[in-house]
Design a protein around this motif. Structure first.
Motif, short mmCIF file in Angstrom:
data_model
loop_
_atom_site.label_atom_id
_atom_site.label_comp_id
_atom_site.label_asym_id
_atom_site.label_seq_id
_atom_site.Cartn_x
_atom_site.Cartn_y
_atom_site.Cartn_z
N LEU A 134 0.86 -1.19 0.00
CA LEU A 134 0.00 0.00 0.00
C LEU A 134 0.89 1.23 0.00
O LEU A 134 1.90 1.28 0.69
CB LEU A 134 -0.87 0.00 1.26
CG LEU A 134 -1.78 1.20 1.50
CD1 LEU A 134 -2.90 1.25 0.48
CD2 LEU A 134 -2.38 1.13 2.91
N LEU A 177 -6.41 9.46 3.70
CA LEU A 177 -6.61 8.06 3.38
C LEU A 177 -7.25 7.34 4.57
O LEU A 177 -6.83 7.52 5.70
CB LEU A 177 -5.27 7.40 3.03
CG LEU A 177 -5.34 5.91 2.68
CD1 LEU A 177 -4.65 5.65 1.35
CD2 LEU A 177 -4.71 5.06 3.77
N LEU A 215 -8.40 3.69 6.28
CA LEU A 215 -8.38 2.24 6.30
C LEU A 215 -9.70 1.79 6.92
O LEU A 215 -9.98 2.11 8.07
CB LEU A 215 -7.20 1.73 7.14
CG LEU A 215 -5.81 2.15 6.67
CD1 LEU A 215 -4.77 1.84 7.72
CD2 LEU A 215 -5.47 1.46 5.37
N LYS A 221 -6.59 -3.28 10.11
CA LYS A 221 -6.45 -1.85 9.84
C LYS A 221 -5.65 -1.14 10.93
O LYS A 221 -4.77 -0.33 10.64
CB LYS A 221 -7.82 -1.19 9.64
CG LYS A 221 -8.79 -1.36 10.80
CD LYS A 221 -10.18 -0.84 10.43
CE LYS A 221 -11.11 -0.71 11.61
NZ LYS A 221 -11.45 -1.98 12.29
N THR A 271 -1.99 -2.08 10.70
CA THR A 271 -1.34 -1.32 9.63
C THR A 271 -0.94 0.07 10.15
O THR A 271 0.19 0.53 9.93
CB THR A 271 -2.29 -1.17 8.42
OG1 THR A 271 -2.78 -2.45 8.07
CG2 THR A 271 -1.59 -0.55 7.25
N SER A 285 -12.88 10.94 3.37
CA SER A 285 -11.66 10.47 2.70
C SER A 285 -11.48 10.99 1.29
O SER A 285 -12.45 11.25 0.58
CB SER A 285 -11.67 8.95 2.64
OG SER A 285 -12.17 8.41 3.82
N THR A 312 -9.17 8.91 -0.31
CA THR A 312 -9.01 7.52 -0.74
C THR A 312 -9.46 6.59 0.38
O THR A 312 -9.15 6.85 1.54
CB THR A 312 -7.52 7.22 -1.05
OG1 THR A 312 -7.05 8.19 -1.98
CG2 THR A 312 -7.35 5.83 -1.61
N VAL A 370 -9.36 2.60 1.71
CA VAL A 370 -8.80 1.27 1.54
C VAL A 370 -9.68 0.32 2.34
O VAL A 370 -9.73 0.40 3.56
CB VAL A 370 -7.35 1.19 2.06
CG1 VAL A 370 -6.79 -0.22 1.91
CG2 VAL A 370 -6.48 2.21 1.36
N MET A 412 -10.48 -3.15 3.91
CA MET A 412 -9.71 -4.33 4.29
C MET A 412 -10.61 -5.38 4.92
O MET A 412 -11.62 -5.05 5.53
CB MET A 412 -8.62 -3.94 5.30
CG MET A 412 -7.57 -3.01 4.74
SD MET A 412 -6.34 -2.56 5.99
CE MET A 412 -5.43 -4.09 6.14
N ILE A 453 -6.25 -6.42 1.49
CA ILE A 453 -6.91 -5.24 0.93
C ILE A 453 -7.94 -5.71 -0.09
O ILE A 453 -7.62 -6.48 -1.00
CB ILE A 453 -5.88 -4.29 0.28
CG1 ILE A 453 -4.98 -3.70 1.36
CG2 ILE A 453 -6.59 -3.19 -0.50
CD1 ILE A 453 -3.86 -2.85 0.83
N GLN A 462 -10.27 -3.45 -1.71
CA GLN A 462 -10.42 -2.46 -2.77
C GLN A 462 -9.82 -1.14 -2.32
O GLN A 462 -9.88 -0.77 -1.15
CB GLN A 462 -11.92 -2.25 -3.09
CG GLN A 462 -12.13 -1.37 -4.31
CD GLN A 462 -13.60 -1.28 -4.73
OE1 GLN A 462 -14.47 -1.88 -4.10
NE2 GLN A 462 -13.87 -0.54 -5.79
N ILE A 463 -9.19 -0.43 -3.25
CA ILE A 463 -8.68 0.91 -2.98
C ILE A 463 -9.34 1.84 -3.99
O ILE A 463 -9.37 1.54 -5.18
CB ILE A 463 -7.15 0.98 -3.16
CG1 ILE A 463 -6.47 -0.04 -2.23
CG2 ILE A 463 -6.63 2.38 -2.87
CD1 ILE A 463 -4.96 -0.10 -2.39
#
Lengths: 274, 357
Positions: B26, B34, B36, B44, B47, B203, B205, B207, B209, B214, B216-217
């Motif tokens: 990622l 961004l 998660l 998440k 991460t 957001s 973006t 992500v 999870m 992952i 989908q982004i």
């Protein structure tokens, strides 16, 4: 009506407080301020000034300080180590440390008397290993040693409790903001455990200052603490007036030490129970 | 597009033998918000903690601004964290809390004073310098936690479910506040949440999870309108997920009827997941519908009615502004572009896609 009922429920405790706490204190005050013929006098309190009494008080304070200092030095690192291991193991180790408290106080002292005696277990082992024997029975060293053994849990528990209350995320937040381990200790851990330290000091210092059983059994009559002097006045000389007078002096020292410590504990956490 | 600021390369991490992250890759761009997003246990927070330095990966690297920071401790990283439970220092005043990081970096007294004032203004808590932590509400404490982090001028702000403990109204206010802060500060935000609405609102973006992978982004619009698999579709908003067969390009068969759609390239006679959002299901007269069914439940939700329709052996979830009483017969119509076709998970690697329900 309801209010009356609730007050009625408090009755037994009131009887307890009056009968077992207030009355004895009043009696001690009365005996302390009178002589054996019942005339008012301060001589029982001023008797602390005679060399034998002041020497005993000074020795008591010295040994209590020593005992408290040793307990603190032993407990703080232990509490830190404890709070960093797994919760399951923490409970087990705390349990082991307080286990001796389930045994009778006098029995524990007598056990140490046996262990430390000239032909006791410890010296036998030392002898077979070719190490010179430990000749500490009937000395202040033995008294302090046993005090530390007896009172250590009272220091460990409050410090450990205050340490365990510090959330892991507080430490992580400090790290996140750039603090190294030294900064974390002095700026976060120490300030947040100070109330536990204060409680521990009071809970060890006060019983150590007033103890007489340990010095009686392990001191062999050579270690005379203020507690022993008071005990002798009551039990051997039947001089209740002198015993009460010296008790009042000791009480003043106890209260003063508690007040001194509590003043340093702004949060009042734990120390309030005393 | 702006440059990559953080790059997570082939990251694996397990706790007590249980894999939490497995070969995660990622990157996060400079100045990006961004999020998660995923259910609890999806990896998440792990991460985030790897980026913050609170955990180290078993395998893989954390690259920050071109440098490998995998083994650096948290106090050596140019990131700051806002914790889920605020984690303010209870023995310090608000000003002392905010000054903590600045004092460590030996800033001048005047600089620290100015920064405290600036940060409190930024989070709308002017004049709170001398207050104690206990005297603040949850929302105020969270804002102080944000202030304490941003005075250090980090390149990245990590936020671990920071609004989780707040009530709905406050949470919504704080969401707008965070967007405003991000725009004013111009720094990268990495936000962890299990709340899909929060993720969609804030957001750049998202992500998504699940179980350490992952799923989908994409932008909030992408994720919502074009979920790449049934898990994402189910997790982001509500969905009707139906087993179907792709007859050929632009034609799907489900529940015994064949419907036109707009997807291509799935092959012929291939089993697929068909996802239809509840607001995309139109209720029409029984004779005009592609399917016919009966209303089994009706709940008023304020903006719309939530209706369950039993049709061809499937209970359809429908959001509509028109009321249809329980027991009434309705027809169902779905426009071709509102039908999303998704591959069924095939290999065991894709098991993580399956929903837990």
């Amino acid at each position: 009506m309801n209010k009356l009922k609730r007050q009625f429920l408090a009755g037994p405790y009131l009887v307890w407080i009056i009968g077992f706490i207030l009355l004895p204190i009043i009696m001690i005050l009365y005996y302390a301020l009178t002589n054996q013929t019942g005339e008012a006098t301060l001589s029982n309190i001023l008797a602390i000034g005679t060399p034998i009494h002041s020497k005993a008080l000074f020795l008591s304070l010295k040994l209590a300080f020593l005992c408290t200092a040793i307990c603190l030095v032993l407990s703080y690192p232990l509490a830190m180590i404890l709070s960093n291991i797994r919760k399951k193991h923490q409970n087990l180790i705390v349990f082991i440390f307080i286990l001796p408290m389930w045994m009778n106080f006098m029995l524990r002292i007598l056990a140490w008397k046996m262990l430390l005696s000239n032909n006791g277990v410890i010296n036998s082992v030392l002898e077979t290993l070719g190490i010179p024997p430990l000749d500490i029975l009937n000395t202040p060293t033995a008294v302090v040693f046993c005090m530390v053994y007896d009172f250590l849990p009272f220091m460990i528990l409050p410090i450990y409790n205050s340490m365990a209350r510090i959330g892991k995320d507080i430490i992580e937040a400090a790290k996140d903001l750039g603090a190294g381990s030294v900064t974390i200790f002095f700026k976060i851990i120490l300030p947040l455990t100070i109330s536990g330290v204060v409680s521990g000091i009071i809970m060890v210092f006060v019983p150590a200052l007033t103890s007489f059983a340990i010095s009686d059994l392990l001191g062999g009559g050579k270690v005379l603490l203020i507690g022993n002097v008071i005990e002798q006045a009551f039990m051997q000389e039947y001089n209740w007036n002198l015993g009460s007078g010296l008790s009042i002096v000791l009480m003043v020292f106890v209260i003063a030490s508690m007040a001194l410590m509590s003043a340093h504990d702004k949060e009042g956490g734990g120390a309030g129970v005393w | 597009m702006s440059k990559k600021l953080i790059d997570l390369v082939h990251i694996s991490k397990s706790f007590d033998g249980a894999a939490v992250l497995d070969d995660l890759n990622l990157y996060i761009r400079e100045n990006e918000f961004l999020t998660l997003l995923g259910p609890s246990g999806c990896g998440k927070t792990t991460t985030l903690r790897l980026i913050g330095g609170f955990d180290t990966p078993d395998q893989g690297q954390v690259i920050f601004d071109g440098k490998d920071i995998t083994s650096l401790s948290p106090n050596q990283r140019q990131v700051n964290t806002v914790f889920q439970k605020y984690a303010l220092f209870p023995h310090m005043t608000i000003a002392e809390n905010i000054a903590f990081g600045l004092k460590i970096r030996k800033k001048s007294k005047q600089y620290i004073q100015d920064k405290i004032k600036y940060a409190l203004k930024l989070v709308n808590l002017d004049g709170f310098e001398g207050r104690s932590v206990d005297s603040l509400s949850g929302g105020q404490q969270q804002r102080i936690a944000i202030a304490r982090a941003i005075v250090n001028e980090p390149k990245v702000l990590l936020l671990d479910e920071p609004l989780g403990a707040l009530d709905l109204k406050l949470r919504q206010d704080m969401q707008y506040e965070l967007i405003r802060l991000k725009n004013e500060l111009g720094i990268t935000f990495i936000y962890v949440t299990h709340d899909q609405e929060e993720a969609l609102t804030m957001s750049d973006t998202i992500v998504v999870m699940n179980q350490g992978y992952i799923q989908q982004i994409g932008t909030p619009e992408d994720i919502y309108n074009e979920p790449s698999n049934a898990f994402v579709a189910d997790f982001i908003g509500e969905s009707n997920i139906i087993d179907g067969i792709m007859v050929k390009d632009r034609l799907v068969e489900l529940l015994g009827v064949t419907l036109p759609c707009v997807d291509e390239g799935f092959g012929q006679q291939k089993p697929v997941d068909v996802v239809i959002r509840p607001e995309d299901v139109e209720l029409v007269d029984p004779s005009n519908g592609q399917l016919a069914g009966e209303v089994t439940s009706l709940i008023f939700k304020g903006v719309h009615w939530e209706i369950d329709v039993m049709a061809n052996g499937f209970e359809w979830l429908v959001h509509t502004t028109q009321m249809h009483p329980v027991g009434s017969h309705v027809g169902i119509h779905i426009d071709p572009f509102n039908i999303q076709i998704m591959h069924k998970p095939e290999s065991s690697d894709e098991r993580a896609v399956e929903t837990d329900e």
